[in-house]
Scaffold this motif. Structure first.
Motif, PDB file in Angstrom:
ATOM      1  N   GLN A 302       0.832  -1.195   0.000  1.00  0.00           N
ATOM      2  CA  GLN A 302       0.000   0.000   0.000  1.00  0.00           C
ATOM      3  C   GLN A 302       0.870   1.251   0.000  1.00  0.00           C
ATOM      4  N   PRO A 303       0.437   2.321  -0.635  1.00  0.00           N
ATOM      5  CA  PRO A 303       1.277   3.530  -0.705  1.00  0.00           C
ATOM      6  C   PRO A 303       1.464   4.227   0.641  1.00  0.00           C
ATOM      7  N   GLU A 304       0.545   4.022   1.584  1.00  0.00           N
ATOM      8  CA  GLU A 304       0.668   4.722   2.865  1.00  0.00           C
ATOM      9  C   GLU A 304       1.793   4.158   3.733  1.00  0.00           C
ATOM     10  N   ASN A 305       2.151   2.888   3.558  1.00  0.00           N
ATOM     11  CA  ASN A 305       3.237   2.255   4.304  1.00  0.00           C
ATOM     12  C   ASN A 305       3.033   2.329   5.808  1.00  0.00           C
ATOM     13  N   HIS A 306       1.814   2.056   6.265  1.00  0.00           N
ATOM     14  CA  HIS A 306       1.581   1.918   7.693  1.00  0.00           C
ATOM     15  C   HIS A 306       2.158   0.588   8.168  1.00  0.00           C
ATOM     16  N   SER A 307       2.663   0.577   9.391  1.00  0.00           N
ATOM     17  CA  SER A 307       3.185  -0.650   9.999  1.00  0.00           C
ATOM     18  C   SER A 307       2.151  -1.194  10.978  1.00  0.00           C
ATOM     19  N   VAL A 308       1.976  -2.514  10.969  1.00  0.00           N
ATOM     20  CA  VAL A 308       0.901  -3.157  11.725  1.00  0.00           C
ATOM     21  C   VAL A 308       1.437  -4.369  12.470  1.00  0.00           C
ATOM     22  N   GLN A 309       0.973  -4.539  13.714  1.00  0.00           N
ATOM     23  CA  GLN A 309       1.116  -5.801  14.427  1.00  0.00           C
ATOM     24  C   GLN A 309      -0.274  -6.347  14.720  1.00  0.00           C
ATOM     25  N   SER A 310      -0.469  -7.624  14.418  1.00  0.00           N
ATOM     26  CA  SER A 310      -1.730  -8.317  14.701  1.00  0.00           C
ATOM     27  C   SER A 310      -1.579  -9.014  16.047  1.00  0.00           C
ATOM     28  N   LEU A 311      -2.448  -8.666  17.003  1.00  0.00           N
ATOM     29  CA  LEU A 311      -2.285  -9.068  18.403  1.00  0.00           C
ATOM     30  C   LEU A 311      -3.459  -9.925  18.851  1.00  0.00           C
ATOM     31  N   ARG A 312      -3.163 -10.948  19.647  1.00  0.00           N
ATOM     32  CA  ARG A 312      -4.197 -11.887  20.076  1.00  0.00           C
ATOM     33  C   ARG A 312      -4.116 -12.152  21.573  1.00  0.00           C
ATOM     34  N   THR A 313      -5.252 -12.509  22.131  1.00  0.00           N
ATOM     35  CA  THR A 313      -5.316 -13.199  23.419  1.00  0.00           C
ATOM     36  C   THR A 313      -5.896 -14.584  23.167  1.00  0.00           C
ATOM     37  N   VAL A 314      -5.206 -15.597  23.649  1.00  0.00           N
ATOM     38  CA  VAL A 314      -5.709 -16.968  23.677  1.00  0.00           C
ATOM     39  C   VAL A 314      -5.580 -17.439  25.123  1.00  0.00           C
ATOM     40  N   PRO A 315      -6.654 -17.930  25.735  1.00  0.00           N
ATOM     41  CA  PRO A 315      -6.588 -18.283  27.159  1.00  0.00           C
ATOM     42  C   PRO A 315      -5.776 -19.546  27.422  1.00  0.00           C
ATOM     43  N   LYS A 316      -5.337 -19.662  28.670  1.00  0.00           N
ATOM     44  CA  LYS A 316      -4.922 -20.970  29.178  1.00  0.00           C
ATOM     45  C   LYS A 316      -6.200 -21.707  29.601  1.00  0.00           C
ATOM     46  N   PHE A 317      -6.096 -22.997  29.763  1.00  0.00           N
ATOM     47  CA  PHE A 317      -7.243 -23.784  30.217  1.00  0.00           C
ATOM     48  C   PHE A 317      -6.793 -24.544  31.457  1.00  0.00           C
ATOM     49  N   ASN A 318      -6.857 -23.834  32.562  1.00  0.00           N
ATOM     50  CA  ASN A 318      -6.287 -24.295  33.825  1.00  0.00           C
ATOM     51  C   ASN A 318      -7.440 -24.514  34.799  1.00  0.00           C
ATOM     52  N   TYR A 319      -7.915 -25.757  34.902  1.00  0.00           N
ATOM     53  CA  TYR A 319      -9.095 -26.057  35.701  1.00  0.00           C
ATOM     54  C   TYR A 319      -8.716 -26.752  37.003  1.00  0.00           C
ATOM     55  N   LYS A 320      -9.508 -26.471  38.044  1.00  0.00           N
ATOM     56  CA  LYS A 320      -9.362 -27.189  39.305  1.00  0.00           C
ATOM     57  C   LYS A 320      -9.896 -28.616  39.143  1.00  0.00           C
ATOM     58  N   TRP A 321      -9.409 -29.503  39.979  1.00  0.00           N
ATOM     59  CA  TRP A 321      -9.811 -30.905  39.844  1.00  0.00           C
ATOM     60  C   TRP A 321     -11.287 -31.115  40.139  1.00  0.00           C
ATOM     61  N   TYR A 322     -11.894 -30.191  40.922  1.00  0.00           N
ATOM     62  CA  TYR A 322     -13.289 -30.398  41.300  1.00  0.00           C
ATOM     63  C   TYR A 322     -14.256 -29.579  40.450  1.00  0.00           C
ATOM     64  N   ASN A 323     -13.803 -29.032  39.334  1.00  0.00           N
ATOM     65  CA  ASN A 323     -14.705 -28.282  38.471  1.00  0.00           C
ATOM     66  C   ASN A 323     -15.882 -29.151  38.038  1.00  0.00           C
ATOM     67  N   CYS A 324     -17.108 -28.653  38.208  1.00  0.00           N
ATOM     68  CA  CYS A 324     -18.305 -29.425  37.868  1.00  0.00           C
ATOM     69  C   CYS A 324     -18.966 -28.943  36.581  1.00  0.00           C
ATOM     70  N   LEU A 325     -18.358 -27.963  35.903  1.00  0.00           N
ATOM     71  CA  LEU A 325     -18.946 -27.402  34.695  1.00  0.00           C
ATOM     72  C   LEU A 325     -18.193 -27.904  33.468  1.00  0.00           C
ATOM     73  N   PRO A 326     -18.770 -27.798  32.279  1.00  0.00           N
ATOM     74  CA  PRO A 326     -18.054 -28.225  31.074  1.00  0.00           C
ATOM     75  C   PRO A 326     -16.720 -27.490  30.949  1.00  0.00           C
ATOM     76  N   GLN A 327     -15.729 -28.174  30.386  1.00  0.00           N
ATOM     77  CA  GLN A 327     -14.434 -27.536  30.226  1.00  0.00           C
ATOM     78  C   GLN A 327     -13.813 -27.942  28.901  1.00  0.00           C
ATOM     79  N   ASN A 328     -12.919 -27.075  28.404  1.00  0.00           N
ATOM     80  CA  ASN A 328     -12.264 -27.295  27.119  1.00  0.00           C
ATOM     81  C   ASN A 328     -10.789 -27.597  27.309  1.00  0.00           C
ATOM     82  N   PRO A 329     -10.186 -28.312  26.362  1.00  0.00           N
ATOM     83  CA  PRO A 329      -8.738 -28.494  26.374  1.00  0.00           C
ATOM     84  C   PRO A 329      -8.043 -27.235  25.866  1.00  0.00           C
TER      85      PRO A 329
END
Length: 657
Positions: A302-329
């Motif tokens: 592009q002629p404007e020559n802007h610089s870009v970084q694409s940034l993300r958040t991806v969670p950890k999946f750190n569950y307690k052993w007694y979690n009673c709700l659905p959970q993901n890997p």
């Protein structure tokens, strides 16, 4: 003027900034073009133009290689009225969402002249698939809330103004409607995105549209729901939603394509999740759903020559052993999570030396405000401006409890001198006043029986509130006003007001005086939802995306943002000037180009006046430090940690029924 290498070293993430050290550093893309888009009408116009570039041939063979990739947290393509969870979990609660389908020209408005409601995105996507465009849609679904057995317990804990269950119900209806015409396969594919953390969301809102020659993308704060329709400057009273998206062109589009591919692939790698919707079983994806192949996008400098970084958040999946709700890997492409947004904000905020400007709906993150606090202490000329919602009273204990005051008073302002605090301003954005009416639509008045000054506020006894079109117990959230020839008195920070006799409220004095007993007009000051997730620093670096200034956005919700730099130092300045002119309702954005004159417009004691106008009344200041200085109760702390503002790095088990 610093060169681009200096700007990158100062504001962009580099190899030395990885935190934790094992986290990969996001790529930097040069030769890009970034176009910030303020409010839905601006975004929709650009989105519609981009959609018109694909599917231009008459059949699938001529449109080979054309694609549309869309992800939303709230996919309201179909609109509709939704009660509770709409057929899931047995809820028969009151209607909480009612909206039109998502129209690119806005919801139907009878006018005159009539406008909107003619270009439905759902139909456009189907038409594109019909001629062979590869259309893929992802819509977030909570694996916790949408489970039959725990809905009524779980959803009520984490519902805000709109329960997540109803957001998910609209998404499920949209996905069902996209799947309804089987003749569109294999070109139409719609997936319920179920890869999120149990107590968090897949919060990204972005679109990637491309051909074999060019790709365009959009990312930011707006979902595909007409509830969020507005024009810049918000000329109509009903246009209370303020938001920002950004259009990206050039090499950075590779990162957006790959981000969608990662989430699409992650869903297909897992077993199908089956929900119940409208009396039928609804799988998260269909058996014939194709993988999205890796693809090297065409070079598109592009002629404007802007610089870009694409940034993300991806969670950890750190569950307690007694979690009673659905959970993901964990996500297979980031098994330890990704916290690039957190790292990017940390570096840029600590580097600020001229100004920090932030628009957000929450401002709950103590960590973020520690970095702003550090910058204030290190940079004697730094000014900080925060802009937040006007829909609710930030001084109300039931609005945010200690979330807001904890972050502002005890982190942003921690150990600052009075002179340093004077370099910080906090505002909320209003729309205007409307009179209250009785049930017959007649203007309502109310009597001030007595008034007394207590701790700088006037405590008033009012006559009974009997027949008012403001919902009982919601008056505090509606910016109540009392007015007469002596001025308008704002009711602030009150607990819920019920119908009794008399009603006792506190108001800000006008001209240092309390209102005298007598009859007053009675109404509301309409506030604006500041839903933007954007930070601007030094007219050099800016950040636009889906991540709020909340802990969950840094660590637990899937999020996407872009950070931008411009070697010509025009991009961020012009974006700032456009934002500020929008909030000031000023027709000439360039009047804000001079940063010191622009800062003076917000606060007359800062620098000297220039072309920018004085701050209008509808940009209301919030006194600092905030009073009352609220702290979280034990119950609020539990709710905050387990549901409202989760940190996925910490073991999570929820609150089991």
């Amino acid at each position: 003027m610093p060169d681009i290498a200096t700007l990158k070293a100062r504001y962009f993430l580099g190899a030395v900034d990885a935190d934790p050290p094992t986290e990969p550093v996001p790529s930097t893309f040069d030769n890009c073009k970034v176009t910030p888009l303020i409010d839905a009408s601006s975004y929709n116009a650009e989105l519609e133009a981009a959609l018109a570039t694909v599917g231009t041939g008459p059949d699938a063979a001529s449109n080979a290689g054309h694609f549309i990739l869309l992800h939303n947290w709230w996919l309201g393509l179909s609109g509709g009225d939704y009660k509770g969870i709409k057929g899931i979990g047995g809820s028969n609660g009151p209607t909480v969402i009612s909206s039109d389908p998502y129209f690119l020209d806005g919801p139907p408005d009878p006018g005159p002249p009539p406008t909107g409601g003619t270009r439905k995105l759902l139909d456009i996507l189907k038409d594109k698939a019909r001629v062979g465009v590869d259309v893929r849609v992802l819509g977030w679904i909570s694996i916790g809330i949408m489970g039959d057995s725990i809905y009524n317990f779980f959803a009520n804990l984490i519902s805000y103004d709109i329960p997540y269950s109803s957001v998910n119900a609209q998404t499920m209806q949209s996905i069902a409607d996209l799947r309804a015409d089987d003749t569109l396969r294999p070109h139409m594919n719609a997936v319920l995105n179920t890869i999120g953390h149990t107590a968090a969301a897949t919060h990204t809102k972005f679109v990637v549209i491309g051909t074999n020659a060019k790709t365009v993308g959009f990312t930011g704060g707006l979902d595909c729901t007409n509830i969020r329709w507005a024009h810049p400057t918000h000329p109509k009273a009903g246009e209370f939603w303020h938001d920002v998206m950004t259009k990206i062109e050039g090499p950075a589009m590779q990162a957006l394509y790959d981000w969608f591919k990662d989430m699409w692939s992650e869903n297909l790698k897992r077993s199908v999740t089956r929900f119940h919707f409208e009396g039928k079983e609804m799988p998260s994806f269909l058996p014939r759903t194709p993988v999205l192949p890796a693809r090297a996008l065409p070079p598109d400098p592009q002629p404007e020559n802007h610089s870009v970084q694409s940034l993300r958040t991806v969670p950890k999946f750190n569950y307690k052993w007694y979690n009673c709700l659905p959970q993901n890997p964990p996500a297979s492409f980031a098994p330890q999570g990704l916290f690039e947004i957190r790292a990017a904000l940390r570096k840029a905020l600590r580097a600020a030396d001229t100004y920090i400007y932030m628009e957000d709906q929450t401002f709950w993150s103590r960590e973020v405000f520690d970095w702003v606090n550090e910058a204030i202490k290190n940079s004697p000329d730094l000014r900080v401006i925060l802009l937040t919602n006007g829909r609710t009273d930030p001084l109300d204990p039931e609005f945010a409890g200690g979330h807001l005051t904890g972050a502002i008073n005890h982190h942003l302002l921690k150990d600052l001198t009075p002179a340093q605090i004077d370099r910080v301003r906090f505002y909320k954005r209003m729309l205007g006043d409307i009179p209250a009416t009785d049930d017959a639509g007649n203007p309502l008045t109310i009597d001030v029986i007595s008034a007394a000054m207590v701790d700088g506020k006037c405590h008033l006894a009012l006559s009974e509130i009997s027949s008012v079109n403001i919902p009982e117990n919601k008056i505090r959230a509606q910016n109540l006003v009392l007015g007469n020839a002596g001025g308008t008195h704002r009711i602030v920070g009150n607990p819920a007001i019920t119908k009794n006799n008399p009603v006792v409220v506190a108001v800000n004095p006008v001209g240092g005086a309390c209102p005298v007993p007598g009859t007053y007009a009675f109404g509301q000051r309409l506030g604006m939802v500041i839903h933007t997730k954007s930070t601007l620093i030094d007219d050099a670096w800016a950040f636009i995306g889906s991540a709020n200034i909340m802990r969950r956005s840094l660590y637990s919700d899937y999020e996407h943002c872009i950070a931008m730099l411009d070697p010509a130092e025009i991009l961020v300045r012009d974006y700032r000037s456009a934002l500020w002119s929008d909030h000031f309702r000023h027709p000439t954005p360039s009047d804000f180009n001079d940063i010191q004159a622009g800062l003076h417009a917000w606060e007359s004691s800062w620098f000297a006046a220039g072309a920018a106008p004085a701050r209008p009344e509808l940009l209301e200041p919030i006194a600092l430090p905030m009073e009352p200085d609220l702290l979280l109760t034990d119950e609020q702390k539990t709710k905050y940690n387990e549901y409202e503002d989760v940190d996925s790095r910490e073991p999570w088990g929820g609150l089991c029924p």
